[in-house]
Write an enzyme that holds these catalytic residues in place. Structure first.
Site, mmCIF file in Angstrom:
data_model
loop_
_atom_site.group_PDB
_atom_site.id
_atom_site.type_symbol
_atom_site.label_atom_id
_atom_site.label_comp_id
_atom_site.label_asym_id
_atom_site.label_seq_id
_atom_site.Cartn_x
_atom_site.Cartn_y
_atom_site.Cartn_z
ATOM 1 N N ARG A 243 -0.512 14.187 13.226
ATOM 2 C CA ARG A 243 -0.101 14.157 11.832
ATOM 3 C C ARG A 243 -0.131 15.522 11.141
ATOM 4 N NH1 ARG A 243 -1.926 8.486 9.192
ATOM 5 N NH2 ARG A 243 0.120 8.635 8.297
ATOM 6 N N ASP B 135 4.176 0.970 12.114
ATOM 7 C CA ASP B 135 3.017 0.202 11.616
ATOM 8 C C ASP B 135 3.012 -1.232 12.145
ATOM 9 O OD1 ASP B 135 1.865 1.851 8.943
ATOM 10 O OD2 ASP B 135 3.916 2.265 9.546
ATOM 11 N N ARG C 117 -8.816 -0.935 4.171
ATOM 12 C CA ARG C 117 -8.004 0.150 3.573
ATOM 13 C C ARG C 117 -6.637 -0.372 3.147
ATOM 14 N NH1 ARG C 117 -7.111 5.038 7.150
ATOM 15 N NH2 ARG C 117 -5.619 5.215 5.472
ATOM 16 N N CYS D 184 -5.751 12.424 13.015
ATOM 17 C CA CYS D 184 -6.466 11.194 12.694
ATOM 18 C C CYS D 184 -6.308 10.294 13.896
ATOM 19 C CB CYS D 184 -5.929 10.555 11.432
ATOM 20 S SG CYS D 184 -4.343 9.792 11.659
ATOM 21 N N LYS E 149 0.828 -1.224 0.000
ATOM 22 C CA LYS E 149 0.000 0.000 0.000
ATOM 23 C C LYS E 149 0.855 1.264 0.000
ATOM 24 C CE LYS E 149 -1.996 1.703 3.963
ATOM 25 N NZ LYS E 149 -1.703 3.140 4.078
ATOM 26 N N ASN E 150 1.804 1.314 0.931
ATOM 27 C CA ASN E 150 2.555 2.561 1.085
ATOM 28 C C ASN E 150 3.548 2.793 -0.053
ATOM 29 O OD1 ASN E 150 1.091 2.974 3.359
ATOM 30 N ND2 ASN E 150 2.773 2.679 4.809
#
Ligand code: UD1
Length: 415
Positions: free
Chosen positions: A121, A305, A397, A116, A22-23
Site C-alpha cells: 500500500r 474486498d 473496524r 499493512c 465505510k469506504n
C-alpha cells in the site's frame, strides 16, 4: 482471549437492513473539512474506523456530534493540518485527509502509513499528484509534510486508478484555482458518491464513474446534508454467509447497481439471486458450484474486498476454483486460516487454488485484517461445530454489529 464465537450449521434466513458504507463515509468526512461551517451526514455506520476519523477531525479542530447514525461536523475552525501519528497507524485511510487539509489550511502533516496486513500500500500516486497541483512535499523518514500556499488545477494522469489517490486529488481540487482533470481516475461507487456529495456542496464535478473526472475549484461551498449509501461489501459478506449455510435472505438499504459483478459471481456459484434497485434476495441449497476463475480488478470488476468472503464460500465449492488477486497480494493469507478449518487451498504468488470440501470444522482461527476476519465468519456459519475468531477488533473496524446482524437471521454468533 477476545474472540468472536460462531456455532455453525444454522441456515441464515430472514430480512436485514444493511449499514452505511465505510469506504463512502470516510472520504466524505474528509471532504467536510473543506467547508467552513456545518455538514450533516445520516446513515453513518457506528464502526471503529468512523470513530478513528472523528478522533482525527477533533484533533484538528472540527466540532463533532455523533449519535444514532447521524454525524454533525462543524469545521468552522480548523486549527491544524497535522494528523496525529497514532491515528495514521490505527487507520491507514487517514491518508485521504491530505488533499482536504492542504486545501483548507495550506499544510498537511502525516506519518508514512507503510505496509499493512493486506499488502504494501504505497502512497506515491497521492504525493505525485499533489505535487503536480503545487504542493511541496518533504519527508524526514518519520513525517511527511505537504505545504501549498496556493493549489492550482492541472491535468493529472494516474498510472493506476487508485481509489485513495483519486479521492485525495478530488479534495485538493476543490480548493485549487482553475480546473483539475483526472485521467485514469478510479470508477468505484465510493468515488461516485464522493462526487455526488461535492456537487451538493456546490462543487462543479463531471465524469464521476468514468475514467476522466473534471472539477472546477474555488467555488463558494454551502452547508450540506447527505445520506451515506448502504455498504456493498457488508451486503456481499452477508450474502456469502447465507450461501454458505444454504439459507435464504433478503437484504435492503443498498444500491444494487454498485454490486453487479458480485451478484453475477453469486449466480456463477449456483445461488438463486434476484434484486431490485435497493434490495437483493439470495437463496442457496448449499450446493456451491466451483468458479473456474475469479479475478479481482478495479471497478466495475470484481472487488478485492469481496475476494476474502468468496474464498471462504468457495472452500465449500463443488470442485476446483481459481482465485486471482491483482490488487492487494496480502489478502491471500486468509487461506492459511481457512486451512485450519479443513479447507484445501494452495496459494502461489497471486493465485489461490481452492479445492472445495463438503464440510469445514470449527476451530480457533485468527482475523488478520478486516475482510479476512469477516470471511472467517462466513466460513464459520457454514462449518460444523464452534469457531472462535481471535482478534475480532479488525472486524469491528468495518462491521457495525456482525453478531446481531447474523443472529437476527438465525445464526449462532456472539462476542
Ligand atoms: C480503497 C479501499 C479498500 C479497497 C481499495 C481497492 C478505502 C478506505 N479503502 O483502498 O477497501 O480494497 O480501495 O478498491 O476506501 N497503489 C500504489 N500507489 C499509490 C496508491 C495505490 O501503488 O499511491 C496501489 C496499491 O498498492 C494497490 C492498488 O494501487 O495495489 C489499489 O490501491 P487503492 O485503489 O489506492 O486502494 P485504497 O484507496 O488504499
Amino acid at each position: 482471549m477476545d474472540t468472536l464465537n460462531v456455532q455453525g450449521g444454522y441456515p441464515l434466513k430472514g430480512e436485514l437492513k444493511i449499514q452505511g458504507s465505510k469506504n463512502t463515509v470516510l472520504p466524505v468526512m474528509a471532504a467536510a473539512v473543506l467547508y467552513k461551517g456545518v455538514t450533516m451526514l445520516t446513515n453513518v455506520p457506528m464502526i471503529r474506523d468512523v470513530y478513528c476519523m472523528i478522533h482525527i477531525l477533533e484533533a484538528i479542530g472540527v466540532k463533532i456530534v455523533f449519535s444514532d447514525h447521524c454525524l454533525t461536523m462543524d469545521a468552522s475552525l480548523v486549527e491544524s493540518g497535522e494528523i496525529p501519528m497514532e491515528d495514521v497507524k490505527r487507520m491507514r485511510s487517514s491518508i485521504m485527509l491530505l488533499g482536504a487539509l492542504l486545501g483548507r489550511v495550506g499544510e498537511a502533516v502525516t506519518s508514512y502509513p507503510g505496509g499493512c496486513s493486506i499488502g504494501l500500500r504505497p502512497i506515491d500516486l497521492h504525493l505525485k499528484a499533489l505535487e503536480q497541483m503545487g504542493a511541496e512535499i518533504t519527508e524526514d523518514g518519520i513525517k511527511i509534510r505537504a505545504v501549498a500556499s496556493r493549489l492550482r488545477g492541472t491535468h493529472i494522469r494516474l498510472d493506476f486508478p487508485s481509489v485513495g489517490a483519486t479521492e485525495n486529488i478530488l479534495l485538493a481540487a476543490v480548493a485549487a484555482e482553475g480546473v483539475t482533470v483526472i485521467d485514469n481516475a478510479a470508477r468505484e461507487p465510493e468515488i461516485i458518491e464522493l462526487c455526488l456529495f461535492l456537487q451538493k456542496m456546490g462543487v462543479p464535478v463531471r465524469g464521476a464513474g468514468t475514467g476522466r473526472i473534471r472539477i472546477e475549484g474555488k467555488r463558494q461551498l454551502r452547508q450540506t446534508s447527505y445520506r451515506i449509501t448502504g455498504d456493498r461489501i457488508v451486503a456481499g459478506t452477508y450474502l456469502a454467509a447465507a450461501a454458505a449455510t444454504g439459507g435464504e435472505v433478503r437484504l435492503t438499504g443498498i444500491y444494487t447497481p454498485y454490486m453487479a459483478s458480485v451478484l453475477q459471481a453469486f449466480r456463477k456459484c449456483g445461488c438463486d439471486v434476484t434484486w431490485g434497485k435497493e434490495d437483493v434476495s439470495l437463496r442457496s441449497d448449499r450446493q456451491i458450484q466451483a468458479v473456474p476463475w475469479l479475478k479481482t480488478s478495479p471497478y466495475p470488476g470484481f472487488p478485492t474486498d469481496m475476494q476474502s468472503p468468496f474464498m471462504a464460500l468457495l472452500a465449500y465449492g463443488d470442485g476446483v476454483s481459481i482465485i486471482e488477486e491483482t490488487i492487494f497480494e496480502g489478502r491471500l493469507k486468509l487461506a492459511a486460516q481457512l486451512e485450519k478449518m479443513g479447507a484445501d487451498i494452495q496459494v502461489k504468488e497471486t493465485r489461490a487454488r481452492v479445492t472445495g470440501q463438503s464440510r469445514l470444522r470449527g476451530t480457533l482461527v485468527q482475523a488478520e485484517d478486516l475482510r479476512a476476519g469477516a470471511a472467517l465468519a462466513v466460513a464459520a456459519v457454514g462449518a460444523e461445530g464452534m469457531t472462535r475468531i481471535a482478534d475480532p477488533g479488525y472486524i469491528k473496524r468495518g462491521y457495525e454489529s456482525i453478531d446481531q446482524d447474523l443472529r437476527s437471521l438465525g445464526g449462532k454468533i456472539w462476542w
